[in-house]
Enzyme design. Structure first.
Site, PDB file in Angstrom:
ATOM      1  N   GLU A  93      32.091  48.542  46.793  1.00 24.59           N
ATOM      2  CA  GLU A  93      33.388  47.919  46.365  1.00 24.59           C
ATOM      3  C   GLU A  93      34.402  47.806  47.360  1.00 24.59           C
ATOM      4  O   GLU A  93      35.015  46.969  47.274  1.00 24.59           O
ATOM      5  CB  GLU A  93      34.036  49.090  45.344  1.00 24.59           C
ATOM      6  CG  GLU A  93      35.093  48.787  44.504  1.00 24.59           C
ATOM      7  CD  GLU A  93      35.614  49.952  43.987  1.00 24.59           C
ATOM      8  OE1 GLU A  93      36.947  50.326  44.126  1.00 24.59           O
ATOM      9  OE2 GLU A  93      34.882  50.879  43.519  1.00 24.59           O
ATOM     10  N   HIS A  94      34.091  48.502  48.404  1.00 28.10           N
ATOM     11  CA  HIS A  94      35.195  48.480  49.471  1.00 28.10           C
ATOM     12  C   HIS A  94      34.715  47.207  50.538  1.00 28.10           C
ATOM     13  O   HIS A  94      35.835  46.634  51.029  1.00 28.10           O
ATOM     14  CB  HIS A  94      35.084  49.705  50.568  1.00 28.10           C
ATOM     15  CG  HIS A  94      35.949  50.856  49.894  1.00 28.10           C
ATOM     16  ND1 HIS A  94      37.404  50.899  50.356  1.00 28.10           N
ATOM     17  CD2 HIS A  94      35.725  51.719  48.963  1.00 28.10           C
ATOM     18  CE1 HIS A  94      37.554  52.156  49.621  1.00 28.10           C
ATOM     19  NE2 HIS A  94      36.666  52.503  48.626  1.00 28.10           N
TER      20      HIS A  94
END
Length: 479
Positions: A93-94
């Site tokens: 997600e990062h």
């Protein structure tokens, strides 16, 4: 003079609003006859669903707004991970917005900024989502960028190293949020020894050691077309959206290497407890839960009504001893806690139904007693008036949650993954109305009465009763 000019601006805005026939703005018109609850349900736009040849589903709701939210919902999350790669989904997600093969990070950021859009993502135990809120006219660009983010994330080694410290910092932040820690540990206890017991963030050792290959493997085994939904809400034409999906998502694979389709391992609920005593903390955070219904179980609606009967409370609530929830009244009169809330986290084949409360060290025993007493009342003595009030509260919260294109889009994405269709509000409403006191008593008895609870307590918890004593609070001696 300033005030007068503000008033003039206000009246101009009023005239503009009065001219527009948008359903959202109609309610702002003075003297407009209000729409009844039943009419508003019938008038809700329907969700259209289509599928591509590779199995990707496209679902959208056209509300006629000038803005829209579009996103990709994937059935992948920490439950699909193992001990070695737990936290990979969260790490990805990062990495998602750190550039793709087509758009390096600066180009991606510029594209999003120049559209005035918001690009965001989240990971939960069973779902992952990447979504974008934008003006309706920019929808094609948004779909293109999302497809790029999902399919061809660049995953530079340098970016991975840089994100490690960011992820570790976020973990540190979450550690400070005792409510989140409490609910995470509740999963750890209740689903010990199964992947559902793993947290979304994963252990810090994994954040330090995950390799690029781990992330690539995670994507190649989970980001498959049949497990994805392209969902949109707002000013969205469904046929146009399907066209965009065809051009950007048709290349998504639906085959697994060596046909190794990841199947969710069955989970197992274990009545157990975790205590983290720390007398230096000012307040105790305590959660107690039983195994609830799965997301697609018909029992979930009566359990939601039951939770609405228990309700929630916070010191800041007005109402005092006139609050509708019995437990809230007791909390006020006996000064039992600072806050409590009933919750139900539903997963594909299980759920956690429980109550989380925050109390000072002198009222833990009493609060736990009355919490369990509230549960016993659900199983034995629920009345008509309790159920009617809870039904109204539940319907209000269901509709109140869908306040904007982003919550609606999230609702569509999760529904398609959970149920294979979007359950309309009218159907939820009918199912809630069908609940009777008898149903609440029977179904609560099935899930709560004489069951072993999972329990977590953090802080100054010397007064918390022994597990066996709490277990014996899960039934009454009745004749």
């Amino acid at each position: 003079e300033m005030a007068a000019s503000v008033c003039r601006v206000g009246s101009t805005v009023g005239r503009v609003l009065a001219k527009t026939r948008s359903p959202i703005l109609l309610s702002l018109r003075r003297g407009q006859a209000s729409v009844s609850y039943a009419q508003s349900l019938v008038g809700a736009p329907e969700t259209q669903v289509s599928a591509l040849d590779n199995g990707l589903r496209i679902a959208s709701e056209d509300t006629g707004h000038a803005t829209c939210t579009v996103g990709v919902w994937i059935s992948a999350g920490s439950r699909y991970e193992n001990e070695k790669n737990n936290g990979a989904g969260f790490f990805l997600e990062h990495m998602a917005f750190k550039g793709t093969k087509k758009h390096p990070q600066t180009a991606l950021e510029q594209q999003v900024e120049s559209m005035g859009a918001h690009l965001s993502a989240y990971t939960s135990r069973e779902h992952t989502a990447f979504y974008m809120k934008t003006l309706t006219k920019d929808l094609p660009k948004a779909v293109e960028l999302l497809s790029d983010v999902v399919q061809s994330c660049s995953l530079n080694e340098a970016d991975i190293e840089q994100q490690r410290s960011v992820v570790l910092r976020e973990m540190e932040e979450v550690e400070g949020n005792l409510q989140e820690v409490c609910l995470d540990l509740l999963h750890t206890a209740a689903y010990q020894g199964t992947p559902l017991g793993q947290s979304v963030l994963g252990p810090s050792s994994n954040a330090r050691n995950l390799t690029r290959q781990d992330l690539v493997d995670y994507i190649s085994s989970h980001y498959k077309a049949p497990r994805m939904v392209l969902a949109a809400a707002g000013g969205v034409n469904h046929d146009e959206l399907v066209g965009m999906a065809k051009s950007h998502f048709s290349g998504l694979s639906f085959q697994y290497e060596g046909d190794a389709v990841p199947v969710l391992s069955p989970c197992r609920f274990t009545g157990s407890e975790i205590r983290m005593r720390d007398d230096a903390l000012p307040l105790a955070h305590i959660a107690i839960a039983v195994e609830g219904a799965s997301v697609s179980s018909p029992d979930i609606v009566p359990l939601m009504v039951a939770n609405a009967i228990v309700g929630s409370y916070d010191l800041t609530y007005g109402g005092g001893k006139h609050l509708s929830s019995r437990l809230a009244r007791l909390a006020v009169e006996e000064n039992l806690c600072h806050s409590f809330q009933a919750f139900h986290s539903a997963y594909s084949d299980t759920g956690l139904m429980g109550i989380h409360f925050v109390s000072d060290k002198h009222h833990i025993d009493d609060m736990m007693h009355w919490t369990q007493n509230a549960w016993m009342n659900l199983c034995t003595t629920v009345t008509d008036s309790d159920v009617v009030r809870a039904q109204n509260a539940l319907k209000a919260s269901l509709i109140g949650q869908l306040n904007g294109t982003t919550p609606i889009c999230d609702d569509i994405g999760r529904h398609i993954l959970n149920y294979g269709r979007r359950i309309p509000l009218a159907e939820w409403s009918a199912r809630i109305d069908a609940v009777t006191p008898r149903m609440v008593r029977d179904i609560c008895s099935k899930y709560i009465y004489d069951k072993c609870p999972a329990m977590v307590a953090i802080g100054p918890i010397e007064q918390l009763p022994d597990y066996n004593r709490m277990r014996s609070g899960m039934y009454w001696l009745r004749f």
